[in-house]
Design a protein around this motif. Structure first.
Motif, PDB file in Angstrom:
ATOM      1  N   GLU A  34       4.919   4.969  -9.334  1.00 44.74           N
ATOM      2  CA  GLU A  34       4.192   4.709 -10.581  1.00 44.74           C
ATOM      3  C   GLU A  34       4.602   3.396 -11.259  1.00 44.74           C
ATOM      4  O   GLU A  34       4.009   3.014 -12.268  1.00 44.74           O
ATOM      5  CB  GLU A  34       4.348   5.890 -11.541  1.00 44.74           C
ATOM      6  N   GLN A  35       5.555   2.684 -10.683  1.00 39.25           N
ATOM      7  CA  GLN A  35       5.841   1.326 -11.155  1.00 39.25           C
ATOM      8  C   GLN A  35       4.673   0.383 -10.850  1.00 39.25           C
ATOM      9  O   GLN A  35       4.509  -0.649 -11.500  1.00 39.25           O
ATOM     10  CB  GLN A  35       7.078   0.758 -10.460  1.00 39.25           C
ATOM     11  N   TYR A  36       3.871   0.747  -9.846  1.00 36.74           N
ATOM     12  CA  TYR A  36       2.866  -0.176  -9.317  1.00 36.74           C
ATOM     13  C   TYR A  36       1.432   0.244  -9.607  1.00 36.74           C
ATOM     14  O   TYR A  36       0.518  -0.554  -9.419  1.00 36.74           O
ATOM     15  CB  TYR A  36       3.087  -0.355  -7.812  1.00 36.74           C
ATOM     16  N   ASP A  37       1.224   1.452 -10.054  1.00 35.62           N
ATOM     17  CA  ASP A  37      -0.090   1.895 -10.513  1.00 35.62           C
ATOM     18  C   ASP A  37       0.079   3.192 -11.295  1.00 35.62           C
ATOM     19  O   ASP A  37       1.072   3.899 -11.140  1.00 35.62           O
ATOM     20  CB  ASP A  37      -1.064   2.097  -9.351  1.00 35.62           C
ATOM     21  N   SER A  38      -0.900   3.489 -12.111  1.00 34.40           N
ATOM     22  CA  SER A  38      -0.801   4.659 -12.988  1.00 34.40           C
ATOM     23  C   SER A  38      -0.933   5.949 -12.196  1.00 34.40           C
ATOM     24  O   SER A  38      -1.554   5.992 -11.124  1.00 34.40           O
ATOM     25  CB  SER A  38      -1.901   4.606 -14.050  1.00 34.40           C
ATOM     26  N   THR A  57      -3.926   9.131  -5.600  1.00 36.97           N
ATOM     27  CA  THR A  57      -4.424  10.359  -4.986  1.00 36.97           C
ATOM     28  C   THR A  57      -3.705  10.573  -3.660  1.00 36.97           C
ATOM     29  O   THR A  57      -3.317   9.611  -2.989  1.00 36.97           O
ATOM     30  CB  THR A  57      -5.942  10.298  -4.758  1.00 36.97           C
ATOM     31  N   PRO A  58      -3.515  11.840  -3.262  1.00 35.33           N
ATOM     32  CA  PRO A  58      -2.710  12.126  -2.071  1.00 35.33           C
ATOM     33  C   PRO A  58      -3.442  11.829  -0.758  1.00 35.33           C
ATOM     34  O   PRO A  58      -4.671  11.830  -0.702  1.00 35.33           O
ATOM     35  CB  PRO A  58      -2.422  13.626  -2.205  1.00 35.33           C
ATOM     36  N   PHE A  59      -2.669  11.575   0.272  1.00 31.21           N
ATOM     37  CA  PHE A  59      -3.168  11.548   1.649  1.00 31.21           C
ATOM     38  C   PHE A  59      -2.115  12.211   2.525  1.00 31.21           C
ATOM     39  O   PHE A  59      -0.995  12.493   2.072  1.00 31.21           O
ATOM     40  CB  PHE A  59      -3.509  10.121   2.104  1.00 31.21           C
ATOM     41  N   THR A  60      -2.458  12.500   3.755  1.00 24.94           N
ATOM     42  CA  THR A  60      -1.576  13.272   4.627  1.00 24.94           C
ATOM     43  C   THR A  60      -0.602  12.368   5.369  1.00 24.94           C
ATOM     44  O   THR A  60      -0.999  11.551   6.196  1.00 24.94           O
ATOM     45  CB  THR A  60      -2.403  14.075   5.649  1.00 24.94           C
ATOM     46  N   ALA A  77      -1.826   7.194  -2.732  1.00 19.57           N
ATOM     47  CA  ALA A  77      -2.353   5.833  -2.639  1.00 19.57           C
ATOM     48  C   ALA A  77      -3.392   5.581  -3.711  1.00 19.57           C
ATOM     49  O   ALA A  77      -3.983   6.508  -4.269  1.00 19.57           O
ATOM     50  CB  ALA A  77      -2.961   5.597  -1.260  1.00 19.57           C
ATOM     51  N   SER A  78      -3.600   4.300  -3.981  1.00 19.79           N
ATOM     52  CA  SER A  78      -4.643   3.809  -4.875  1.00 19.79           C
ATOM     53  C   SER A  78      -5.132   2.492  -4.272  1.00 19.79           C
ATOM     54  O   SER A  78      -4.646   2.085  -3.206  1.00 19.79           O
ATOM     55  CB  SER A  78      -4.073   3.574  -6.278  1.00 19.79           C
ATOM     56  N   PRO A  79      -6.044   1.786  -4.909  1.00 19.65           N
ATOM     57  CA  PRO A  79      -6.429   0.472  -4.381  1.00 19.65           C
ATOM     58  C   PRO A  79      -5.350  -0.604  -4.523  1.00 19.65           C
ATOM     59  O   PRO A  79      -5.537  -1.728  -4.056  1.00 19.65           O
ATOM     60  CB  PRO A  79      -7.665   0.108  -5.230  1.00 19.65           C
ATOM     61  N   THR A 112     -12.275   1.724  -2.566  1.00 15.31           N
ATOM     62  CA  THR A 112     -12.157   2.695  -1.476  1.00 15.31           C
ATOM     63  C   THR A 112     -11.654   2.026  -0.205  1.00 15.31           C
ATOM     64  O   THR A 112     -10.796   2.557   0.508  1.00 15.31           O
ATOM     65  CB  THR A 112     -13.515   3.365  -1.210  1.00 15.31           C
ATOM     66  N   VAL A 113     -12.187   0.849   0.088  1.00 15.69           N
ATOM     67  CA  VAL A 113     -11.770   0.108   1.283  1.00 15.69           C
ATOM     68  C   VAL A 113     -10.319  -0.355   1.145  1.00 15.69           C
ATOM     69  O   VAL A 113      -9.520  -0.227   2.076  1.00 15.69           O
ATOM     70  CB  VAL A 113     -12.702  -1.099   1.520  1.00 15.69           C
TER      71      VAL A 113
END
Length: 199
Positions: A116-120, A125-128, A135-137, A170-171
Motif C-alpha cells: 500500500e506504499q505504492y497504491d491505495s 485486487t487479488p490474483f492467484t 495488483a493494480s495498474p 486492465t492491460v
C-alpha cells in the motif's frame, strides 16, 4: 502571405513536435527497443519479462536496466535475500522490481506495510499466486513461502510502475502480474526456497 491550409499544416507540425517531446522522444527520433539481453536477470524468463515491459512502459528513445543482488541467500541457514531491478527510459526511472525475504504474522500486514506504499487499498485486487497476491495498474506483488527455518519466512516480490505507458488500466495490471510472477519464480529458485511455489 500564407494561405489557411499552410497555416493549419504548420500548426499540426508544431503540435506533433510538442507531443514527441512530451512522450520523451526528440523529433524524428526512432523509439527505442527493450531487448531481452539487456533486461534484469532478476525479472525471470527474459522473453516473458520483455513482452510485459513493452506493454506497460512509455515509449523512449533508449532503455536501460540496473540489476542488483546486494544480499544473496548463500545457504539453507541464511535468513535474508534481496534483489532489485530498476528500469529507465532516457535516464528517467520508469519502474522497479524487488524481491526480499521477510516475515509477517499475516499476509494482510504485508499488504498494508509494503504494497500500500505504492497504491491505495481500494485499487488493489487479488490474483492467484503464493500465499497472497494483489495488483493494480501501478503495482503487482506476491507473498510466497520460502524457508522451513522460521514458520513465516516468505519472499515479498513487488513490481512498481512509476511511469505507465498508454495502455488502459486492465492491460497494465495484467502485464504487471506477469512481471511479478516471473520475478517470483526467479527469486524462489535463487533464494534456495524449500517451501511453497508461485502457483
Amino acid at each position: 502571405m500564407l494561405g489557411k491550409r499552410a497555416i493549419v499544416l504548420c500548426a499540426i507540425g508544431i503540435v506533433l513536435v510538442g507531443v514527441t517531446y512530451i512522450v520523451g522522444l526528440r523529433p524524428f527520433q526512432k523509439a527505442g527497443e527493450i531487448k531481452a539481453v539487456d533486461a534484469c536477470a532478476t525479472l525471470g524468463d527474459p522473453s516473458r519479462a520483455v513482452a510485459a515491459l513493452r506493454a506497460v512502459v512509455p515509449e523512449h528513445a533508449s532503455y536501460a536496466f540496473d540489476d542488483n543482488v546486494p544480499d544473496p541467500r548463500r545457504d539453507s541457514m541464511d535468513s535474508s535475500y534481496l534483489t532489485t531491478c530498476f528500469i529507465y527510459g532516457d535516464g528517467q526511472q520508469l519502474g522497479w522490481a524487488e524481491a526480499e525475504m521477510t516475515e509477517y504474522d499475516h499476509p494482510s500486514g504485508w499488504i498494508e506495510e509494503v504494497v500500500e506504499q505504492y497504491d491505495s487499498a481500494s485499487s488493489l485486487t487479488p490474483f492467484t499466486a503464493g500465499d497472497k497476491a494483489v495488483a493494480s495498474p501501478r503495482v503487482a506483488a506476491v507473498y510466497l513461502p520460502c524457508t522451513s527455518h522460521g514458520s513465516q519466512r516468505h519472499l515479498s516480490v513487488v513490481v512498481h510502475l512509476k511511469q505507465p505507458g498508454d495502455a488502459d488500466g486492465t492491460v497494465l495490471r495484467s502485464h504487471l502480474i506477469v512481471l511479478a510472477k516471473n520475478a517470483a519464480v526467479f527469486a524462489h529458485r535463487k533464494a534456495r526456497c524449500d517451501r511453497g511455489a508461485v502457483g
